[in-house]
Write an enzyme that holds these catalytic residues in place. Structure first.
Site, short mmCIF file in Angstrom:
data_model
loop_
_atom_site.label_atom_id
_atom_site.label_comp_id
_atom_site.label_asym_id
_atom_site.label_seq_id
_atom_site.Cartn_x
_atom_site.Cartn_y
_atom_site.Cartn_z
N TRP A 1 0.83 -1.21 0.00
CA TRP A 1 0.00 0.00 0.00
C TRP A 1 0.87 1.25 0.00
CZ3 TRP A 1 -4.30 -1.41 -1.79
CH2 TRP A 1 -4.91 -2.61 -1.40
N ASP B 1 -1.84 6.51 6.47
CA ASP B 1 -2.83 5.53 6.01
C ASP B 1 -3.09 4.58 7.18
OD1 ASP B 1 -4.29 3.48 4.91
OD2 ASP B 1 -2.90 3.07 3.26
N LYS C 1 -11.82 -2.42 6.80
CA LYS C 1 -10.98 -3.30 7.61
C LYS C 1 -11.43 -3.25 9.07
CE LYS C 1 -8.37 -3.81 3.85
NZ LYS C 1 -7.60 -2.70 3.42
C1 LIG Z 1 -6.98 -2.20 2.11
C2 LIG Z 1 -5.98 -1.12 2.23
C3 LIG Z 1 -5.90 -0.06 1.31
C4 LIG Z 1 -6.78 0.02 0.09
O1 LIG Z 1 -8.06 0.40 0.44
P1 LIG Z 1 -9.19 0.64 -0.65
O2 LIG Z 1 -10.27 1.23 0.18
O3 LIG Z 1 -9.51 -0.69 -1.26
O4 LIG Z 1 -8.68 1.58 -1.67
C5 LIG Z 1 -4.97 0.92 1.53
N1 LIG Z 1 -4.15 0.88 2.59
C6 LIG Z 1 -4.18 -0.12 3.50
C7 LIG Z 1 -3.25 -0.10 4.65
C8 LIG Z 1 -5.11 -1.14 3.34
O5 LIG Z 1 -5.15 -2.15 4.24
#
Ligand SMILES: *Cc1c(COP(=O)(O)O)cnc(C)c1O
Length: 363
Positions: free
Chosen positions: A108, A175, A199
Site C-alpha cells: 500500500w 494511512d 478493515k
Molecule cells: C486495504 C488497504 C488499502 C486500500 O483500500 P481501498 O479502500 O480498497 O482503496 C490501503 N491501505 C491499506 C493499509 C489497506 O489495508
C-alpha cells in the site's frame, strides 16, 4: 451492546472487507427494514433528511470524541477508497516544488508513493522491501523541509505495524486503513489520517479522512471540485450524495467502540488476542511468524508452515472448525489471521486450538 455476541456462526479472519461487531450487524439489518420507525428503509431516504443528517452528525461527533479531535481538524466521509487518498492527499497538500517523505513498508505504501510522485518531489526515506517488508524501518533521517511524512501505520498484507511513530516535527500523513480506532493516538502528531472503512471500521464504500485544516491552502494547482478537500469540508461531506449506508454502519461501529470503553479498552483487548495467537505461533513446531517480533501487528497476524505439503490440510482443519479467511496474501504466502476490533477472543481461542490439534496430529 455487549462486546461478544453469543451468536457467532463463523470465526471470521478475513482481512477486508472484514468482521463487524454482531450487535452492529443486527441493528444495521433492522435499519434496512425500517429506519427509526419511519416506515422506510435507511436505503431509501434522502441524504438531506433530518434523520440522515443526524447520522452524519453523530458519525462526526463519535470520530471526534474517540480520537479527541479539536476544531483544528476536519472529519470527512468520502468515496473512492483509501486508494484515492494516495493521490488526493498529495494533490491537496503538496506544492509542485514541495517535498514529502514516504516510509515504504509494503504494497500500500508503494502505491501511495507512485501516486504522490505525480504532484511533487517524493523521497522514499526508508524501505523494508529488501526483506519482503517483514519489518518496520527505524533510524532514518527526516528532512525538516518535508511538507509531510507519509506512513502506513499497519501493513495489512505483511503483518507489521508501527509500535511508535517516527520522531519528527514534520506532520505525519497516515494511512490507517487497517488499524484505525485500534489504539489511542497522540493526535497532535498527525496532519492527516485516512482509512478505508472495510478493515476495522465498517463496510466497504466509505473512507474516513481526518485533516488538520492548516495543512490545506498551500498548493496553487487546479483541483477538480470533487477531489478538493475544501469542497467536502464546506459541505460536511454532503457536496454530493455521500455513501449513506456505509457511513451509517460505521457510525454504529463507533457507538459500539465507545460503549465498550473506547480506544484504550480496544487496545487492551487487541493486545490480549494478538498475544494469544503469537504465543501459539512461537511455541507450535509447525508454524513460524513472518514479521519481525518487535514490529508484529495486533491486527493482521501472518505466519507460515514449516511443512508446505500440509498447508491445504491445515486450511481444511480451520474451515472444519468454522475458521474462515485464514489464507495468507499471495505476496507472503502461508496464513494470515486478521483479528480486528470486532473479533472476539473466543474466535482466536478456537484458531489456537485448531493449530495445536493439527500439530499434535502432524508434528
Ligand atoms: C486495504 C488497504 C488499502 C486500500 O483500500 P481501498 O479502500 O480498497 O482503496 C490501503 N491501505 C491499506 C493499509 C489497506 O489495508
Amino acid at each position: 451492546m455487549e462486546f461478544v455476541s453469543k451468536k457467532i456462526k463463523k470465526h471470521n479472519f478475513f482481512a477486508g472487507p472484514a468482521i463487524l461487531p454482531a450487535p452492529v450487524l443486527e441493528e444495521a439489518a433492522r435499519a434496512i427494514q425500517d429506519f427509526e420507525g419511519m416506515g422506510l428503509s435507511i436505503l431509501e431516504i434522502s441524504h438531506r433528511s433530518k434523520q440522515f443528517e443526524s447520522v452524519m452528525n453523530e458519525a462526526e461527533e463519535l470520530t471526534r470524541s474517540l480520537l479527541g479531535l479539536t476544531d483544528d481538524y476536519a472529519v470527512l466521509f468520502l468515496t473512492g477508497g483509501a486508494s484515492s487518498q494516495f493521490y488526493m492527499s498529495a494533490m491537496n497538500l503538496l506544492p509542485q516544488d514541495g517535498k514529502a517523505g514516504y516510509v515504504n513498508t509494503g504494497a500500500w505504501s508503494t502505491k501511495a508513493i507512485k501516486e504522490a510522485k505525480l504532484f511533487g518531489q517524493i523521497s522514499e526515506v526508508a524501505s523494508s522491501v529488501d526483506t519482503n517488508f517483514n519489518y518496520i524501518p527505524k533510524g532514518y533521517d527526516i528532512d525538516e523541509d518535508f511538507t509531510f511524512l507519509h506512513v502506513t501505520s499497519n501493513n495489512t498484507i505483511f503483518g507489521t505495524q508501527f509500535q511508535s511513530f517516527p520522531e519528527t516535527n514534520v506532520p505525519l500523513v497516515c494511512d490507517m486503513s487497517s488499524d484505525i480506532f485500534s489504539r489511542p493516538l497522540d493526535i497532535n502528531r498527525f496532519g492527516m489520517i485516512y482509512a478505508g472503512a472495510q478493515k476495522n471500521l465498517g463496510p466497504a464504500g466509505v473512507t474516513l479522512v481526518i485533516i488538520r485544516k492548516d495543512m490545506l491552502g498551500k498548493v496553487d494547482r487546479a483541483i477538480p471540485t470533487m477531489l478538493d478537500y475544501n469542497t467536502h469540508i464546506k459541505k460536511q461531506s454532503a457536496f454530493n450524495t455521500p455513501p449513506a449506508y456505509p457511513i451509517y454502519v460505521s457510525m454504529l461501529t463507533m457507538r459500539w467502540l465507545k460503549a465498550n470503553g473506547g480506544l484504550s479498552a480496544m487496545e487492551a483487548k487487541n493486545k490480549e488476542k494478538a498475544a494469544l495467537l503469537y504465543k501459539e505461533i512461537d511455541e507450535n513446531p509447525l508454524f513460524k511468524g513472518t514479521a519481525a517480533k518487535e514490529d508484529r501487528s495486533l491486527m493482521n497476524v501472518t505466519f507460515v508452515m514449516n511443512q508446505e505439503a500440509l498447508q491445504d490440510d491445515f486450511m481444511k482443519a480451520c474451515e472444519a472448525e468454522g475458521c474462515v479467511g485464514v489464507k495468507g496474501h499471495r505476496s507472503v504466502g502461508g496464513f494470515r489471521a486478521s483479528i480486528y476490533n470486532a473479533m472476539p477472543i473466543e474466535s482466536v481461542e478456537v484458531l489456537v486450538q485448531v493449530m495445536r490439534r493439527f500439530a499434535e496430529q502432524h508434528a
